[in-house]
Scaffold this motif. Sequence first.
Motif, PDB file in Angstrom:
ATOM      1  N   ILE A 105       0.831  -1.208   0.000  1.00  0.00           N
ATOM      2  CA  ILE A 105       0.000   0.000   0.000  1.00  0.00           C
ATOM      3  C   ILE A 105       0.866   1.259   0.000  1.00  0.00           C
ATOM      4  O   ILE A 105       0.640   2.196  -0.782  1.00  0.00           O
ATOM      5  CB  ILE A 105      -0.953  -0.019   1.209  1.00  0.00           C
ATOM      6  N   VAL A 106       1.870   1.292   0.877  1.00  0.00           N
ATOM      7  CA  VAL A 106       2.731   2.477   0.955  1.00  0.00           C
ATOM      8  C   VAL A 106       3.503   2.673  -0.345  1.00  0.00           C
ATOM      9  O   VAL A 106       3.555   3.785  -0.904  1.00  0.00           O
ATOM     10  CB  VAL A 106       3.693   2.352   2.153  1.00  0.00           C
ATOM     11  N   LEU A 107       4.109   1.602  -0.845  1.00  0.00           N
ATOM     12  CA  LEU A 107       4.844   1.712  -2.105  1.00  0.00           C
ATOM     13  C   LEU A 107       3.914   2.066  -3.260  1.00  0.00           C
ATOM     14  O   LEU A 107       4.295   2.847  -4.155  1.00  0.00           O
ATOM     15  CB  LEU A 107       5.562   0.394  -2.401  1.00  0.00           C
ATOM     16  N   GLY A 108       2.705   1.498  -3.252  1.00  0.00           N
ATOM     17  CA  GLY A 108       1.756   1.822  -4.311  1.00  0.00           C
ATOM     18  C   GLY A 108       1.402   3.294  -4.337  1.00  0.00           C
ATOM     19  O   GLY A 108       1.331   3.920  -5.409  1.00  0.00           O
ATOM     20  N   ILE A 109       1.185   3.888  -3.153  1.00  0.00           N
ATOM     21  CA  ILE A 109       0.851   5.314  -3.086  1.00  0.00           C
ATOM     22  C   ILE A 109       2.036   6.165  -3.559  1.00  0.00           C
ATOM     23  O   ILE A 109       1.869   7.097  -4.365  1.00  0.00           O
ATOM     24  CB  ILE A 109       0.439   5.699  -1.654  1.00  0.00           C
ATOM     25  N   LEU A 110       3.226   5.853  -3.053  1.00  0.00           N
ATOM     26  CA  LEU A 110       4.395   6.673  -3.403  1.00  0.00           C
ATOM     27  C   LEU A 110       4.710   6.595  -4.896  1.00  0.00           C
ATOM     28  O   LEU A 110       4.971   7.623  -5.543  1.00  0.00           O
ATOM     29  CB  LEU A 110       5.605   6.215  -2.584  1.00  0.00           C
ATOM     30  N   HIS A 174      16.568 -17.817   8.727  1.00  0.00           N
ATOM     31  CA  HIS A 174      16.212 -16.590   9.437  1.00  0.00           C
ATOM     32  C   HIS A 174      15.863 -15.440   8.487  1.00  0.00           C
ATOM     33  O   HIS A 174      15.209 -14.481   8.895  1.00  0.00           O
ATOM     34  CB  HIS A 174      17.365 -16.157  10.355  1.00  0.00           C
ATOM     35  N   VAL A 175      16.292 -15.523   7.254  1.00  0.00           N
ATOM     36  CA  VAL A 175      16.131 -14.408   6.314  1.00  0.00           C
ATOM     37  C   VAL A 175      15.170 -14.753   5.185  1.00  0.00           C
ATOM     38  O   VAL A 175      14.589 -13.852   4.566  1.00  0.00           O
ATOM     39  CB  VAL A 175      17.516 -14.007   5.742  1.00  0.00           C
ATOM     40  N   ALA A 176      14.953 -16.031   4.915  1.00  0.00           N
ATOM     41  CA  ALA A 176      14.220 -16.449   3.716  1.00  0.00           C
ATOM     42  C   ALA A 176      12.813 -15.865   3.653  1.00  0.00           C
ATOM     43  O   ALA A 176      12.362 -15.426   2.591  1.00  0.00           O
ATOM     44  CB  ALA A 176      14.159 -17.983   3.650  1.00  0.00           C
ATOM     45  N   ILE A 177      12.098 -15.824   4.763  1.00  0.00           N
ATOM     46  CA  ILE A 177      10.717 -15.345   4.748  1.00  0.00           C
ATOM     47  C   ILE A 177      10.676 -13.862   4.372  1.00  0.00           C
ATOM     48  O   ILE A 177       9.747 -13.407   3.681  1.00  0.00           O
ATOM     49  CB  ILE A 177      10.044 -15.585   6.118  1.00  0.00           C
ATOM     50  N   TYR A 178      11.691 -13.094   4.774  1.00  0.00           N
ATOM     51  CA  TYR A 178      11.722 -11.670   4.438  1.00  0.00           C
ATOM     52  C   TYR A 178      12.109 -11.455   2.974  1.00  0.00           C
ATOM     53  O   TYR A 178      11.635 -10.504   2.337  1.00  0.00           O
ATOM     54  CB  TYR A 178      12.692 -10.942   5.370  1.00  0.00           C
ATOM     55  N   VAL A 179      12.958 -12.327   2.450  1.00  0.00           N
ATOM     56  CA  VAL A 179      13.278 -12.260   1.017  1.00  0.00           C
ATOM     57  C   VAL A 179      12.033 -12.586   0.199  1.00  0.00           C
ATOM     58  O   VAL A 179      11.775 -11.962  -0.843  1.00  0.00           O
ATOM     59  CB  VAL A 179      14.435 -13.216   0.685  1.00  0.00           C
ATOM     60  N   ILE A 180      11.231 -13.559   0.666  1.00  0.00           N
ATOM     61  CA  ILE A 180       9.964 -13.872  -0.004  1.00  0.00           C
ATOM     62  C   ILE A 180       9.056 -12.651  -0.016  1.00  0.00           C
ATOM     63  O   ILE A 180       8.381 -12.362  -1.020  1.00  0.00           O
ATOM     64  CB  ILE A 180       9.278 -15.061   0.688  1.00  0.00           C
ATOM     65  N   CYS A 181       9.040 -11.900   1.075  1.00  0.00           N
ATOM     66  CA  CYS A 181       8.222 -10.673   1.125  1.00  0.00           C
ATOM     67  C   CYS A 181       8.684  -9.663   0.083  1.00  0.00           C
ATOM     68  O   CYS A 181       7.864  -9.028  -0.591  1.00  0.00           O
ATOM     69  CB  CYS A 181       8.299 -10.052   2.521  1.00  0.00           C
ATOM     70  N   VAL A 182      10.002  -9.521  -0.070  1.00  0.00           N
ATOM     71  CA  VAL A 182      10.541  -8.574  -1.064  1.00  0.00           C
ATOM     72  C   VAL A 182      10.157  -9.008  -2.469  1.00  0.00           C
ATOM     73  O   VAL A 182       9.740  -8.190  -3.308  1.00  0.00           O
ATOM     74  CB  VAL A 182      12.069  -8.476  -0.916  1.00  0.00           C
ATOM     75  N   ILE A 183      10.268 -10.306  -2.743  1.00  0.00           N
ATOM     76  CA  ILE A 183       9.920 -10.805  -4.074  1.00  0.00           C
ATOM     77  C   ILE A 183       8.432 -10.602  -4.340  1.00  0.00           C
ATOM     78  O   ILE A 183       8.018 -10.207  -5.443  1.00  0.00           O
ATOM     79  CB  ILE A 183      10.297 -12.294  -4.200  1.00  0.00           C
ATOM     80  N   ALA A 184       7.604 -10.888  -3.332  1.00  0.00           N
ATOM     81  CA  ALA A 184       6.153 -10.708  -3.489  1.00  0.00           C
ATOM     82  C   ALA A 184       5.797  -9.240  -3.719  1.00  0.00           C
ATOM     83  O   ALA A 184       4.927  -8.925  -4.544  1.00  0.00           O
ATOM     84  CB  ALA A 184       5.420 -11.247  -2.261  1.00  0.00           C
ATOM     85  N   LEU A 185       6.467  -8.343  -3.023  1.00  0.00           N
ATOM     86  CA  LEU A 185       6.218  -6.913  -3.223  1.00  0.00           C
ATOM     87  C   LEU A 185       6.609  -6.498  -4.642  1.00  0.00           C
ATOM     88  O   LEU A 185       5.894  -5.720  -5.291  1.00  0.00           O
ATOM     89  CB  LEU A 185       7.003  -6.090  -2.202  1.00  0.00           C
ATOM     90  N   TRP A 186       7.726  -6.998  -5.115  1.00  0.00           N
ATOM     91  CA  TRP A 186       8.172  -6.652  -6.469  1.00  0.00           C
ATOM     92  C   TRP A 186       7.142  -7.107  -7.507  1.00  0.00           C
ATOM     93  O   TRP A 186       6.916  -6.421  -8.508  1.00  0.00           O
ATOM     94  CB  TRP A 186       9.518  -7.308  -6.740  1.00  0.00           C
TER      95      TRP A 186
END
Length: 314
Positions: A105-110, A174-186
């Motif tokens: 949402i934030v990235l979409g608005i910006l 420890h990092v994989a779930i956050y990388v998945i979030c970045v990929i999903a956002l992209w």
Amino acid sequence: MAVTFAVTPRSPSTPVPAERGPRGRALRRHLTGWAFAGPATAIVVGLSIFPAVWAFFISRAKWNGIAPATMVGWGNYRKLVQDPDMIAATRHTLILTAIFVPGSIVLGILIAVALNQKIRLIGFYRTCIFVPYVASAAATGILAGFVFNPQFGVVNDILRHLGLPQGQFLESRHVAIYVICVIALWGEVGFTTVIYLAALQDIPRDLVEAATMDGAGKWRVFRHVTLPELRPVTVFAAVWQTITAMQLFDLIYTTTRGGPINSTQTIVYYIYELAFQTQRLGYGAAAAYLLFIVTLVLSLIVILYSRRRGSEVF
């Protein structure tokens, strides 16, 4: 020889045939509409309502798809509440949702505000933002696997040239779930950008001009004029992106397969393993219904909260 015909005028009390009256015309319109929409409606109901009802009965049974089913009542649901794998998958899904929904949402608005400016090649930039959303999630996951590869990935290559420490990314529990979030956002930010861009172009210019004439700066105009006008779109985006995050599967399947050590196993991927890998169809159907209930509750909370704030969307 002239022939004359006598036409008897219809008396006001003579009834008009049903097919010629207003009700007859309305009935014909309804029948015509259902003649076009009826087959498609029947297909949609047959492919959604019937499987949903059948899955509910399966969720109350112990069945592997081959042997006769054994009815266990609500036993599958009671087991799910105490299942450590289900609890872990729920935690991973909630982490993904908590990062993905506000981030999109934030990235979409910006990005929408930036793409709403009159600059050169604006059409090209808008197309570039939307292309990742159009691409399939499977292709996105495969591409991300190469980008974040610890040995020959582009990200580690950039970090190596910058002299920064490299990471394991999708291979780190420890990092994989956050990388998945970045990929999903992209892959998904193009959707929110498009709907916010359409909403920005629909805001009356009179409001912005009136606020500017009253001495409001760009930040105040954005905060007190633009954001309130975008509130209905924000509610819709929050509900839609929540459903998207709760049902994320293909990206997990093409990148980590729930690993490493089940650190990225979401609820939908866990349901897939239960139903199609271990053949526990009843248990998997119960998990699917719990996911449906949780998603419905979260969506209703967002909708009711938005209505209390004065945003009528649904």
